[in-house]
Scaffold this motif. Structure first.
Motif, PDB file in Angstrom:
ATOM      1  N   ALA A   1       0.849  -1.193   0.000  1.00 52.52           N
ATOM      2  CA  ALA A   1       0.000   0.000   0.000  1.00 52.52           C
ATOM      3  C   ALA A   1       0.879   1.235   0.000  1.00 52.52           C
ATOM      4  O   ALA A   1       2.031   1.180   0.447  1.00 52.52           O
ATOM      5  N   PRO A   2       0.369   2.389  -0.476  1.00 48.19           N
ATOM      6  CA  PRO A   2       1.160   3.634  -0.464  1.00 48.19           C
ATOM      7  C   PRO A   2       1.633   4.046   0.922  1.00 48.19           C
ATOM      8  O   PRO A   2       2.610   4.791   1.045  1.00 48.19           O
ATOM      9  N   SER A   3       0.950   3.580   1.971  1.00 42.83           N
ATOM     10  CA  SER A   3       1.367   3.913   3.338  1.00 42.83           C
ATOM     11  C   SER A   3       2.582   3.098   3.775  1.00 42.83           C
ATOM     12  O   SER A   3       3.114   3.319   4.869  1.00 42.83           O
ATOM     13  N   LEU A   4       3.011   2.149   2.925  1.00 39.56           N
ATOM     14  CA  LEU A   4       4.236   1.381   3.163  1.00 39.56           C
ATOM     15  C   LEU A   4       5.225   1.689   2.036  1.00 39.56           C
ATOM     16  O   LEU A   4       5.525   0.843   1.196  1.00 39.56           O
ATOM     17  N   PRO A   5       5.723   2.916   1.997  1.00 39.54           N
ATOM     18  CA  PRO A   5       6.604   3.312   0.896  1.00 39.54           C
ATOM     19  C   PRO A   5       7.952   2.606   0.968  1.00 39.54           C
ATOM     20  O   PRO A   5       8.400   2.186   2.032  1.00 39.54           O
ATOM     21  N   VAL A   6       8.580   2.494  -0.194  1.00 36.55           N
ATOM     22  CA  VAL A   6       9.911   1.898  -0.282  1.00 36.55           C
ATOM     23  C   VAL A   6      10.910   3.004  -0.576  1.00 36.55           C
ATOM     24  O   VAL A   6      10.760   3.742  -1.558  1.00 36.55           O
ATOM     25  N   ALA A   7      11.906   3.146   0.291  1.00 32.35           N
ATOM     26  CA  ALA A   7      12.972   4.123   0.081  1.00 32.35           C
ATOM     27  C   ALA A   7      13.967   3.518  -0.894  1.00 32.35           C
ATOM     28  O   ALA A   7      14.678   2.560  -0.556  1.00 32.35           O
ATOM     29  N   THR A   8      14.011   4.056  -2.086  1.00 32.94           N
ATOM     30  CA  THR A   8      14.809   3.448  -3.158  1.00 32.94           C
ATOM     31  C   THR A   8      16.142   4.140  -3.392  1.00 32.94           C
ATOM     32  O   THR A   8      16.996   3.600  -4.097  1.00 32.94           O
ATOM     33  N   ASN A   9      16.341   5.304  -2.806  1.00 30.56           N
ATOM     34  CA  ASN A   9      17.592   6.049  -3.013  1.00 30.56           C
ATOM     35  C   ASN A   9      18.468   5.923  -1.772  1.00 30.56           C
ATOM     36  O   ASN A   9      18.191   6.535  -0.732  1.00 30.56           O
ATOM     37  N   ILE A  10      19.513   5.109  -1.892  1.00 29.95           N
ATOM     38  CA  ILE A  10      20.382   4.808  -0.758  1.00 29.95           C
ATOM     39  C   ILE A  10      21.792   5.329  -1.060  1.00 29.95           C
ATOM     40  O   ILE A  10      22.370   5.020  -2.114  1.00 29.95           O
ATOM     41  N   THR A  11      22.336   6.099  -0.150  1.00 28.53           N
ATOM     42  CA  THR A  11      23.710   6.592  -0.278  1.00 28.53           C
ATOM     43  C   THR A  11      24.667   5.583   0.330  1.00 28.53           C
ATOM     44  O   THR A  11      24.432   5.075   1.430  1.00 28.53           O
ATOM     45  N   ASP A  12      25.732   5.300  -0.374  1.00 31.15           N
ATOM     46  CA  ASP A  12      26.709   4.320   0.106  1.00 31.15           C
ATOM     47  C   ASP A  12      27.426   4.845   1.347  1.00 31.15           C
ATOM     48  O   ASP A  12      27.973   5.956   1.346  1.00 31.15           O
ATOM     49  N   SER A  13      27.410   4.060   2.420  1.00 35.90           N
ATOM     50  CA  SER A  13      28.091   4.426   3.663  1.00 35.90           C
ATOM     51  C   SER A  13      28.263   3.171   4.501  1.00 35.90           C
ATOM     52  O   SER A  13      27.737   2.107   4.165  1.00 35.90           O
ATOM     53  N   GLN A  14      28.994   3.304   5.604  1.00 40.38           N
ATOM     54  CA  GLN A  14      29.176   2.154   6.497  1.00 40.38           C
ATOM     55  C   GLN A  14      27.857   1.737   7.149  1.00 40.38           C
ATOM     56  O   GLN A  14      27.719   0.597   7.594  1.00 40.38           O
ATOM     57  N   TYR A  15      26.891   2.646   7.184  1.00 38.80           N
ATOM     58  CA  TYR A  15      25.604   2.342   7.805  1.00 38.80           C
ATOM     59  C   TYR A  15      24.595   1.768   6.813  1.00 38.80           C
ATOM     60  O   TYR A  15      23.495   1.357   7.219  1.00 38.80           O
ATOM     61  N   THR A  16      24.948   1.749   5.545  1.00 40.41           N
ATOM     62  CA  THR A  16      24.011   1.252   4.522  1.00 40.41           C
ATOM     63  C   THR A  16      24.664   0.208   3.624  1.00 40.41           C
ATOM     64  O   THR A  16      24.217  -0.002   2.499  1.00 40.41           O
ATOM     65  N   SER A  17      25.717  -0.435   4.100  1.00 42.69           N
ATOM     66  CA  SER A  17      26.375  -1.456   3.290  1.00 42.69           C
ATOM     67  C   SER A  17      25.412  -2.611   3.028  1.00 42.69           C
ATOM     68  O   SER A  17      24.678  -3.047   3.924  1.00 42.69           O
ATOM     69  N   ASP A  18      25.379  -3.070   1.776  1.00 42.75           N
ATOM     70  CA  ASP A  18      24.505  -4.155   1.329  1.00 42.75           C
ATOM     71  C   ASP A  18      23.020  -3.772   1.383  1.00 42.75           C
ATOM     72  O   ASP A  18      22.143  -4.643   1.376  1.00 42.75           O
ATOM     73  N   VAL A  19      22.728  -2.476   1.426  1.00 44.27           N
ATOM     74  CA  VAL A  19      21.340  -2.006   1.454  1.00 44.27           C
ATOM     75  C   VAL A  19      21.021  -1.341   0.121  1.00 44.27           C
ATOM     76  O   VAL A  19      21.659  -0.360  -0.265  1.00 44.27           O
ATOM     77  N   ALA A  20      20.022  -1.860  -0.578  1.00 47.60           N
ATOM     78  CA  ALA A  20      19.590  -1.279  -1.846  1.00 47.60           C
ATOM     79  C   ALA A  20      18.282  -0.515  -1.689  1.00 47.60           C
ATOM     80  O   ALA A  20      17.960   0.360  -2.499  1.00 47.60           O
ATOM     81  N   GLN A  21      17.531  -0.823  -0.634  1.00 45.29           N
ATOM     82  CA  GLN A  21      16.273  -0.146  -0.383  1.00 45.29           C
ATOM     83  C   GLN A  21      15.867  -0.388   1.059  1.00 45.29           C
ATOM     84  O   GLN A  21      16.419  -1.247   1.746  1.00 45.29           O
ATOM     85  N   LEU A  22      14.893   0.366   1.527  1.00 44.51           N
ATOM     86  CA  LEU A  22      14.304   0.167   2.843  1.00 44.51           C
ATOM     87  C   LEU A  22      12.796   0.109   2.678  1.00 44.51           C
ATOM     88  O   LEU A  22      12.210   0.927   1.963  1.00 44.51           O
ATOM     89  N   THR A  23      12.164  -0.857   3.344  1.00 43.37           N
ATOM     90  CA  THR A  23      10.711  -1.001   3.273  1.00 43.37           C
ATOM     91  C   THR A  23      10.112  -0.418   4.545  1.00 43.37           C
ATOM     92  O   THR A  23      10.338  -0.926   5.640  1.00 43.37           O
ATOM     93  N   LEU A  24       9.355   0.644   4.384  1.00 42.76           N
ATOM     94  CA  LEU A  24       8.832   1.390   5.522  1.00 42.76           C
ATOM     95  C   LEU A  24       7.375   1.017   5.795  1.00 42.76           C
ATOM     96  O   LEU A  24       6.700   0.424   4.959  1.00 42.76           O
ATOM     97  N   ASN A  25       6.897   1.416   6.974  1.00 45.67           N
ATOM     98  CA  ASN A  25       5.525   1.097   7.383  1.00 45.67           C
ATOM     99  C   ASN A  25       4.992   2.229   8.247  1.00 45.67           C
ATOM    100  O   ASN A  25       5.264   2.303   9.437  1.00 45.67           O
ATOM    101  N   GLY A  26       4.234   3.133   7.628  1.00 45.20           N
ATOM    102  CA  GLY A  26       3.711   4.259   8.387  1.00 45.20           C
ATOM    103  C   GLY A  26       4.796   5.226   8.792  1.00 45.20           C
ATOM    104  O   GLY A  26       4.862   5.646   9.958  1.00 45.20           O
ATOM    105  N   ALA A  27       5.652   5.606   7.850  1.00 44.86           N
ATOM    106  CA  ALA A  27       6.811   6.448   8.152  1.00 44.86           C
ATOM    107  C   ALA A  27       6.479   7.922   7.994  1.00 44.86           C
ATOM    108  O   ALA A  27       5.474   8.307   7.394  1.00 44.86           O
TER     109      ALA A  27
END
Length: 355
Positions: free
Chosen positions: A120-146
């Motif tokens: 649903a639109p209320s569970l948006p997917v964050a598709t733009n990830i900046t490369d960093s030590q905190y986002t290694s191996d992360v291509a997206q984030l699946t949110l829920n009521g963010a």
């Protein structure tokens, strides 16, 4: 079993001991696997932490941090610690960000996405990830009521797709005037010698969302940056009583010494009174056992019902046992009698001279 489960689990949303869909018990277990994790129910834990090796994680605080609590968190960050504050629509997250000296703020308006979403639109997917030590191996984030984050100069690590928008009028859909754009959902900034990471959706870490792409990878990256993790549940609602007791025991040397003292007292009391009492109980139980079946029990148990119940087995010497056995089994020679006696002798303290 039901009492133990009830005393060791919680129903608090985002609770570390909540095993339901809205709890973070799986994230707590992940922290145990990826680092040396510690659960904190009091902010005094910040003062005992090695700041340069510790990441503290705060999920959706329900109650305000007092002035002393905020001072401890601020000192932890400024001396080199990393703190992750995840919140969405509450006010306590922004209050803590301000107290520790961070510039980022949670917007407080729900983030929707009509194009990039999960279910649903209320569970948006964050598709733009900046490369960093905190986002290694992360291509997206699946949110829920963010919500979104007002970066205010902090470094943005993840944003929604360019089709994201803030539902300012609360209609639950795109309205005239809603601006489609990429909205920050994860930021990081330096505060003193430490860092503050803001995450606009604590639901990333709950049990039902942790397995969605790539939430677990993001959680793992946060945990792996430092050797130790402090899971701050001091403002996360009620905690299960059994877990509180265990945490109190682990964190207090005085409590540990008290428990050891009580244990020693029980051992001493059992050594003085327990064996006689236990044999009296066994004697009562054996009285209801049919006579033919008693021969299958160890000798020390049979002696209770056949002899003097007021005399503990420990007080029966070897000669007495030898005479008793020879009377019962005249066909046995002395060697066999002494072998059988070892069953009795093993129930008491034996010296090196015992057979």
């Amino acid at each position: 079993m039901a009492i133990v489960i009830a005393a060791s689990t919680s129903t608090a949303t985002f609770g570390g001991y909540n095993i339901d869909w809205d709890g973070t018990s799986e994230f707590r277990e992940l922290a145990d696997q990826q680092s040396e994790s510690q659960i904190a129910l009091e902010t005094t834990a910040y003062e005992r932490s090695n700041t340069s090796e510790t990441t503290a994680i705060i999920l959706a605080p329900e109650e305000p941090y007092t002035a002393n609590d905020s001072r401890r968190v601020r000192a932890f960050v400024r001396s080199g610690g990393t703190v992750v504050i995840a919140d969405d629509f509450g006010s306590e997250g922004n209050a803590l960000l301000s107290a520790v000296g961070a510039d980022a703020r949670f917007n407080g308006t729900q983030l929707l996405d009509e194009r990039e979403y999960y279910q649903a639109p209320s569970l948006p997917v964050a598709t733009n990830i900046t490369d960093s030590q905190y986002t290694s191996d992360v291509a997206q984030l699946t949110l829920n009521g963010a919500t979104a984050i007002d970066a205010n100069g902090s470094t943005v690590l993840a944003t929604s797709s360019r089709f994201g928008y803030l539902d300012r009028d609360g209609t639950g859909g795109l309205s005239p005037g809603d601006e489609l754009s990429t909205y920050p959902v994860v930021t990081v900034e330096s505060v003193g010698d430490g860092r503050v990471i803001a995450v606009s959706d604590p639901s990333v870490f709950i049990n039902t969302m942790l397995t969605q792409p790539d939430n677990e990878a993001f959680a793992t990256a946060l945990l792996e940056t430092r050797q130790q993790t402090l899971l701050d549940y001091s403002r996360a609602g009620e905690q299960p009583p059994l877990s509180i007791i265990l945490l109190a025991v682990r964190s207090s040397v005085v409590v540990q010494m008290g428990i050891v003292g009580v244990g020693i007292g029980f051992v001493w009391a059992y050594g003085v009174f327990g064996r006689f009492t236990s044999r009296s109980i066994w004697g009562g139980l054996l009285e209801i056992v049919p006579e033919p079946l008693r021969d299958h029990f160890p000798i020390w148990l049979r002696e209770i019902t056949s002899g003097d119940e007021d005399t503990p087995t420990e007080l029966i010497d070897e000669d007495t046992l030898l005479r008793s056995l020879s009377q019962r089994h005249p066909e046995w020679d002395e060697t066999r009698l002494r072998q059988v006696m070892t069953d009795v002798l093993s129930e008491r303290s034996r010296t090196e001279d015992d057979e």
